[in-house]
Scaffold this motif. Structure first.
Motif, PDB file in Angstrom:
ATOM      1  N   VAL A 291       0.862  -1.083   0.019  1.00  0.00           N
ATOM      2  CA  VAL A 291       0.050  -0.192  -0.037  1.00  0.00           C
ATOM      3  C   VAL A 291       0.831   1.082   0.012  1.00  0.00           C
ATOM      4  CG1 VAL A 291      -1.650   1.111   1.419  1.00  0.00           C
ATOM      5  CG2 VAL A 291      -1.807  -1.188   1.172  1.00  0.00           C
ATOM      6  N   VAL A 292       0.721   2.121  -0.998  1.00  0.00           N
ATOM      7  CA  VAL A 292       1.440   3.248  -1.208  1.00  0.00           C
ATOM      8  C   VAL A 292       0.906   4.474  -1.816  1.00  0.00           C
ATOM      9  CG1 VAL A 292       2.675   2.433  -3.518  1.00  0.00           C
ATOM     10  CG2 VAL A 292       3.971   3.700  -1.981  1.00  0.00           C
ATOM     11  N   ILE A 293       1.319   5.543  -1.225  1.00  0.00           N
ATOM     12  CA  ILE A 293       0.731   6.762  -1.696  1.00  0.00           C
ATOM     13  C   ILE A 293       2.144   7.661  -2.090  1.00  0.00           C
ATOM     14  CG2 ILE A 293      -0.339   9.129  -1.263  1.00  0.00           C
ATOM     15  CD1 ILE A 293      -2.340   6.481  -1.168  1.00  0.00           C
ATOM     16  N   ALA A 294       2.066   8.365  -3.305  1.00  0.00           N
ATOM     17  CA  ALA A 294       2.980   9.020  -3.832  1.00  0.00           C
ATOM     18  C   ALA A 294       3.200  10.400  -2.918  1.00  0.00           C
ATOM     19  CB  ALA A 294       2.574   9.656  -5.434  1.00  0.00           C
ATOM     20  N   PRO A 295       4.401  10.847  -2.677  1.00  0.00           N
ATOM     21  CA  PRO A 295       4.424  11.971  -1.872  1.00  0.00           C
ATOM     22  C   PRO A 295       3.762  13.161  -2.297  1.00  0.00           C
ATOM     23  CG  PRO A 295       6.506  10.994  -2.380  1.00  0.00           C
ATOM     24  CD  PRO A 295       5.372  10.259  -2.920  1.00  0.00           C
ATOM     25  N   ALA A 296       3.579  13.495  -3.469  1.00  0.00           N
ATOM     26  CA  ALA A 296       2.819  14.645  -3.875  1.00  0.00           C
ATOM     27  C   ALA A 296       1.111  14.480  -3.503  1.00  0.00           C
ATOM     28  CB  ALA A 296       2.928  14.563  -5.539  1.00  0.00           C
ATOM     29  N   TYR A 297       0.865  13.228  -3.327  1.00  0.00           N
ATOM     30  CA  TYR A 297      -0.684  13.062  -3.138  1.00  0.00           C
ATOM     31  C   TYR A 297      -1.142  12.828  -1.589  1.00  0.00           C
ATOM     32  CZ  TYR A 297      -0.999  13.135  -8.155  1.00  0.00           C
ATOM     33  OH  TYR A 297      -0.959  13.801  -9.397  1.00  0.00           O
ATOM     34  N   ARG A 298      -0.206  13.143  -0.778  1.00  0.00           N
ATOM     35  CA  ARG A 298      -0.391  12.568   0.719  1.00  0.00           C
ATOM     36  C   ARG A 298      -1.267  13.887   1.393  1.00  0.00           C
ATOM     37  NH1 ARG A 298       5.555  10.645   1.950  1.00  0.00           N
ATOM     38  NH2 ARG A 298       5.321   8.451   0.743  1.00  0.00           N
ATOM     39  N   GLY A 299      -1.899  13.341   2.160  1.00  0.00           N
ATOM     40  CA  GLY A 299      -2.741  14.422   2.843  1.00  0.00           C
ATOM     41  C   GLY A 299      -4.154  14.718   2.274  1.00  0.00           C
ATOM     42  N   LEU A 300      -4.458  13.734   1.141  1.00  0.00           N
ATOM     43  CA  LEU A 300      -5.802  13.836   0.423  1.00  0.00           C
ATOM     44  C   LEU A 300      -6.572  12.719   0.859  1.00  0.00           C
ATOM     45  CD1 LEU A 300      -4.544  14.833  -2.962  1.00  0.00           C
ATOM     46  CD2 LEU A 300      -5.377  16.316  -1.412  1.00  0.00           C
ATOM     47  N   LYS A 301      -6.381  11.848   1.974  1.00  0.00           N
ATOM     48  CA  LYS A 301      -7.092  10.721   2.158  1.00  0.00           C
ATOM     49  C   LYS A 301      -7.264   9.437   1.250  1.00  0.00           C
ATOM     50  CE  LYS A 301      -9.344  12.818   6.301  1.00  0.00           C
ATOM     51  NZ  LYS A 301      -8.486  12.555   7.253  1.00  0.00           N
ATOM     52  N   LEU A 302      -6.121   9.393   0.424  1.00  0.00           N
ATOM     53  CA  LEU A 302      -6.125   8.483  -0.721  1.00  0.00           C
ATOM     54  C   LEU A 302      -5.760   7.200  -0.086  1.00  0.00           C
ATOM     55  CD1 LEU A 302      -4.414  10.163  -3.510  1.00  0.00           C
ATOM     56  CD2 LEU A 302      -6.741  10.006  -3.134  1.00  0.00           C
ATOM     57  N   GLY A 303      -5.051   7.269   1.021  1.00  0.00           N
ATOM     58  CA  GLY A 303      -4.930   5.927   1.819  1.00  0.00           C
ATOM     59  C   GLY A 303      -6.176   5.242   2.235  1.00  0.00           C
ATOM     60  N   GLN A 304      -6.975   5.940   2.844  1.00  0.00           N
ATOM     61  CA  GLN A 304      -8.325   5.444   3.335  1.00  0.00           C
ATOM     62  C   GLN A 304      -9.071   4.866   1.961  1.00  0.00           C
ATOM     63  OE1 GLN A 304      -7.029   8.189   4.393  1.00  0.00           O
ATOM     64  NE2 GLN A 304      -7.492   8.332   6.377  1.00  0.00           N
ATOM     65  N   ARG A 305      -9.129   5.634   0.792  1.00  0.00           N
ATOM     66  CA  ARG A 305      -9.501   5.112  -0.289  1.00  0.00           C
ATOM     67  C   ARG A 305      -8.960   3.976  -0.970  1.00  0.00           C
ATOM     68  NH1 ARG A 305     -10.461   8.329  -6.016  1.00  0.00           N
ATOM     69  NH2 ARG A 305     -11.307   6.387  -7.224  1.00  0.00           N
ATOM     70  N   LEU A 306      -7.813   3.686  -0.862  1.00  0.00           N
ATOM     71  CA  LEU A 306      -7.136   2.418  -1.376  1.00  0.00           C
ATOM     72  C   LEU A 306      -7.731   1.201  -0.511  1.00  0.00           C
ATOM     73  CD1 LEU A 306      -3.353   3.243  -1.797  1.00  0.00           C
ATOM     74  CD2 LEU A 306      -4.967   2.472  -3.454  1.00  0.00           C
ATOM     75  N   MET A 307      -7.428   1.638   0.889  1.00  0.00           N
ATOM     76  CA  MET A 307      -8.126   0.226   1.731  1.00  0.00           C
ATOM     77  C   MET A 307      -9.489   0.172   1.622  1.00  0.00           C
ATOM     78  SD  MET A 307      -5.492  -0.766   3.132  1.00  0.00           S
ATOM     79  CE  MET A 307      -6.123  -1.936   3.992  1.00  0.00           C
ATOM     80  N   ARG A 308     -10.353   1.141   1.554  1.00  0.00           N
ATOM     81  CA  ARG A 308     -11.807   0.728   1.390  1.00  0.00           C
ATOM     82  C   ARG A 308     -12.125   0.063   0.054  1.00  0.00           C
ATOM     83  NH1 ARG A 308     -12.603   6.134   2.285  1.00  0.00           N
ATOM     84  NH2 ARG A 308     -12.959   6.475   0.116  1.00  0.00           N
ATOM     85  N   ASP A 309     -11.278   0.515  -1.000  1.00  0.00           N
ATOM     86  CA  ASP A 309     -11.509  -0.199  -2.312  1.00  0.00           C
ATOM     87  C   ASP A 309     -10.904  -1.732  -2.268  1.00  0.00           C
ATOM     88  OD1 ASP A 309     -12.998   1.992  -2.953  1.00  0.00           O
ATOM     89  OD2 ASP A 309     -11.424   2.901  -4.441  1.00  0.00           O
ATOM     90  N   GLY A 310      -9.676  -1.399  -1.720  1.00  0.00           N
ATOM     91  CA  GLY A 310      -9.079  -2.955  -1.638  1.00  0.00           C
ATOM     92  C   GLY A 310      -9.833  -4.065  -0.742  1.00  0.00           C
TER      93      GLY A 310
END
Length: 159
Positions: free
Chosen positions: A89-108
């Motif tokens: 599970v990885v978020i590109a540094p330029a996209y951190r702080g946008l809650k994309l980790g939560q989206r990755l996990m929900r979708d995963g």
């Protein structure tokens, strides 16, 4: 197989794909992102290319220009004795702080449940992310251990 999904963060598109369906640029960009984060940023020299990608299902969060904002890989299980596994599970540094980790996990988690509804979902988490994964219902099932000199814990989400 490639399925497009939209929603969540504005202008970020989700894409599921088998490894063999990925183009050369996509494979390059995925491996570069994981190397930049897991090896360089986290100062951890390990074999990031582990030979398991070809049998995994990959999920990408893509910017409007096609840049990978985040990614994970999923190994679908088939029941209690063969759990699903989410990893890398990885978020590109330029996209951190946008809650994309939560989206990755929900979708995963949703995809793992779709493919193997009777299988628990396992992951090996960096120990400092225990609370993050706990927000999705994962519970810790191991003591802290070192993996590539980084403290990790095993976590599971039951059925």
């Amino acid at each position: 197989m490639s399925v497009e999904q939209t929603g969540g963060s504005p202008n970020i598109t989700g894409k599921w794909s088998d490894f063999d369906a990925l183009g050369g640029r996509e494979v390059h960009d995925l491996l570069k992102l994981r190397q930049d984060v897991f090896v360089v940023e986290q100062a951890c020299a390990f074999g990031e290319i582990d030979g398991k990608d070809p049998v995994a299902l990959h999920y990408f969060l893509l910017s409007p220009s096609g840049e990978i904002a985040g990614a994970l890989r999923l190994f679908a299980g088939s029941g209690v004795d063969r759990p699903s596994r989410i990893g890398r599970v990885v978020i590109a540094p330029a996209y951190r702080g946008l809650k994309l980790g939560q989206r990755l996990m929900r979708d995963g988690v949703a995809k793992a449940r779709e493919l193997a509804p009777e299988a628990p979902i396992h992951l090996s988490a960096q120990a400092h992310l225990e609370r993050f994964y706990g927000e999705f219902g994962f519970r810790t099932v191991s003591e802290v251990y070192l993996e590539d000199d980084i403290p990790h814990i095993d976590m599971v989400l039951g059925v």
